[in-house]
Design a protein around this motif. Structure first.
Motif, short mmCIF file in Angstrom:
data_model
loop_
_atom_site.label_atom_id
_atom_site.label_comp_id
_atom_site.label_asym_id
_atom_site.label_seq_id
_atom_site.Cartn_x
_atom_site.Cartn_y
_atom_site.Cartn_z
N TYR A 95 0.35 5.36 1.00
CA TYR A 95 -0.41 6.29 1.60
C TYR A 95 0.54 7.88 1.61
CZ TYR A 95 -2.90 2.66 3.71
OH TYR A 95 -3.72 1.46 4.36
N PHE A 109 -5.05 6.99 1.83
CA PHE A 109 -4.92 5.70 1.02
C PHE A 109 -4.65 6.35 -0.47
CE2 PHE A 109 -5.04 1.78 -1.07
CZ PHE A 109 -5.76 2.05 -2.38
N LEU A 127 3.96 7.31 2.75
CA LEU A 127 4.18 6.26 3.49
C LEU A 127 3.87 4.79 2.53
CD1 LEU A 127 2.34 7.31 6.72
CD2 LEU A 127 4.72 7.22 6.38
N TYR A 163 0.83 -1.11 -0.07
CA TYR A 163 -0.06 -0.01 -0.10
C TYR A 163 0.85 1.24 0.08
CZ TYR A 163 -3.26 -3.26 2.07
OH TYR A 163 -4.30 -4.41 2.39
N GLY A 168 -15.67 -2.55 -2.14
CA GLY A 168 -14.63 -1.96 -2.79
C GLY A 168 -13.58 -1.47 -2.25
N ASN A 201 -8.25 -1.12 2.95
CA ASN A 201 -7.64 0.37 3.07
C ASN A 201 -8.09 1.11 4.21
OD1 ASN A 201 -7.56 -0.48 0.53
ND2 ASN A 201 -8.89 1.11 -0.59
N LEU A 202 -7.06 1.27 4.79
CA LEU A 202 -7.19 1.86 6.25
C LEU A 202 -7.64 3.44 6.11
CD1 LEU A 202 -3.88 0.53 7.93
CD2 LEU A 202 -6.21 0.07 8.35
N ILE A 203 -8.54 4.06 6.99
CA ILE A 203 -9.16 5.28 7.19
C ILE A 203 -8.56 5.75 8.29
CG2 ILE A 203 -10.89 6.96 6.72
CD1 ILE A 203 -10.49 5.36 4.30
N GLY A 218 8.28 4.95 11.52
CA GLY A 218 6.96 4.59 10.70
C GLY A 218 5.93 4.40 11.89
N LEU A 219 4.50 3.96 11.39
CA LEU A 219 3.46 3.94 12.05
C LEU A 219 3.72 2.31 12.64
CD1 LEU A 219 0.86 5.18 9.84
CD2 LEU A 219 1.25 6.15 12.11
N GLN A 220 3.50 2.10 13.80
CA GLN A 220 3.47 0.78 14.40
C GLN A 220 2.07 0.47 15.16
OE1 GLN A 220 6.32 0.59 17.86
NE2 GLN A 220 5.98 -1.56 18.07
N GLN A 234 -0.92 -4.50 8.58
CA GLN A 234 0.04 -3.57 7.34
C GLN A 234 1.13 -3.12 8.35
OE1 GLN A 234 -2.04 -0.84 4.95
NE2 GLN A 234 -3.98 -1.77 4.96
N PHE A 293 4.34 -0.53 8.33
CA PHE A 293 4.58 0.88 7.70
C PHE A 293 6.11 0.89 7.49
CE2 PHE A 293 0.82 3.16 6.88
CZ PHE A 293 -0.23 2.28 7.24
N ASP A 335 -6.29 -1.50 -6.53
CA ASP A 335 -7.08 -0.51 -6.31
C ASP A 335 -6.39 0.87 -6.27
OD1 ASP A 335 -9.14 0.38 -3.48
OD2 ASP A 335 -8.72 1.48 -5.04
N TYR A 394 -2.71 2.79 15.88
CA TYR A 394 -1.43 2.84 15.41
C TYR A 394 -0.66 3.87 16.33
CZ TYR A 394 -1.46 -0.34 11.39
OH TYR A 394 -1.80 -1.39 10.61
#
Lengths: 116, 116
Positions: free
Chosen positions: A35, A45, A91, A33, B99, B103-105, B43-45, A105, A107, A56, B36
């Motif tokens: 971001y 995203f 990212l 992915y 769809g 995907n993370l929001i 990075g994000l963990q 996920q 990162f 996507d 996270y």
């Protein structure tokens, strides 16, 4: 083991130039992915790859943005004719399987892009 | 459309005090929920995630969160703050089908400061 790596860590460019940002996912991870994190915002995203294909790309803001993953491992995010509004931290994340699963996920540290 | 609201862009607590970071979500389908943490220049963990099953989820570093469907909330707590908890925390949601599945929001983030 090694995590997700991204290069360069920082990129400064001039408006109108072309840039490439690279992501090395965790070995064996099939899902990747991208971001974008603008100042004061959470990550947004951009695009999702399953293997070599972009499954996507609904988050890409316009056709100046393009990403590839030709061998199903390393991915490159390409931005043409950069604009000051493209300045952000980009990212990359990878996960073991596809997004049907609940895999975490992981990162990378991000690439900070500054467009002057 | 999904969205995540994190109340308070900046929270300050004393060392040893309770940490409470608030997250509310909006989703038209059952969500997966995540917290996270992002330390400076890293990075994000993943701290923890809720997918199915028990609504109280325990994560790393003594953090936990409870999914409350009736309140559409997923607040993050830790009984006793440590100086090392100072970081930015992001709540995120993803659809479990559809769809945009996977995907993370993200919310806009909450910066946690810990005073000695």
């Amino acid at each position: 083991g090694a995590g997700v790596s991204q290069t360069p860590s920082n990129k400064v460019t001039e408006k109108g130039k072309y840039v490439e940002l690279r992501c090395d996912p965790i070995s064996g991870h099939t899902a990747l992915y991208w971001y974008r994190q603008s100042l004061g915002q959470g990550p947004e995203f951009l695009i999702y790859f399953q293997g070599t294909g972009a499954a996507d790309d609904s988050g890409l803001p316009n056709d100046r943005f393009f990403a590839v993953r030709p061998e199903g491992s390393v991915s490159t995010l390409k931005i043409q004719r950069t604009e000051r509004g493209d300045s952000a931290v980009y990212l990359c994340a990878s996960s073991l399987y596809n997004r049907d699963s609940t895999d975490t996920q992981y990162f990378g540290p991000g690439t900070r892009l500054t467009v002057l | 459309a999904q969205s995540v609201t994190q109340l308070g862009s900046h929270v300050s607590v004393s060392e040893g005090a309770l940490v409470l970071l608030r997250c509310n979500y909006s989703s038209s389908v059952p969500p997966y929920l995540f917290w996270y943490v992002q330390y400076p220049n890293q990075g994000l963990q993943l701290l923890l995630k809720y997918t199915t099953g028990a609504t109280l989820v325990k994560g790393i570093n003594g953090f936990e969160a409870e999914f409350k469907k009736s309140e559409t909330s997923f607040h993050l707590t830790k009984p006793s703050a440590h100086m090392s908890d100072a970081a930015e925390y992001f709540c995120a949601v993803s659809d479990i089908y559809g769809g945009s599945q996977g995907n993370l929001i993200f919310g806009k983030g909450t910066k946690l400061s810990v005073k000695p």
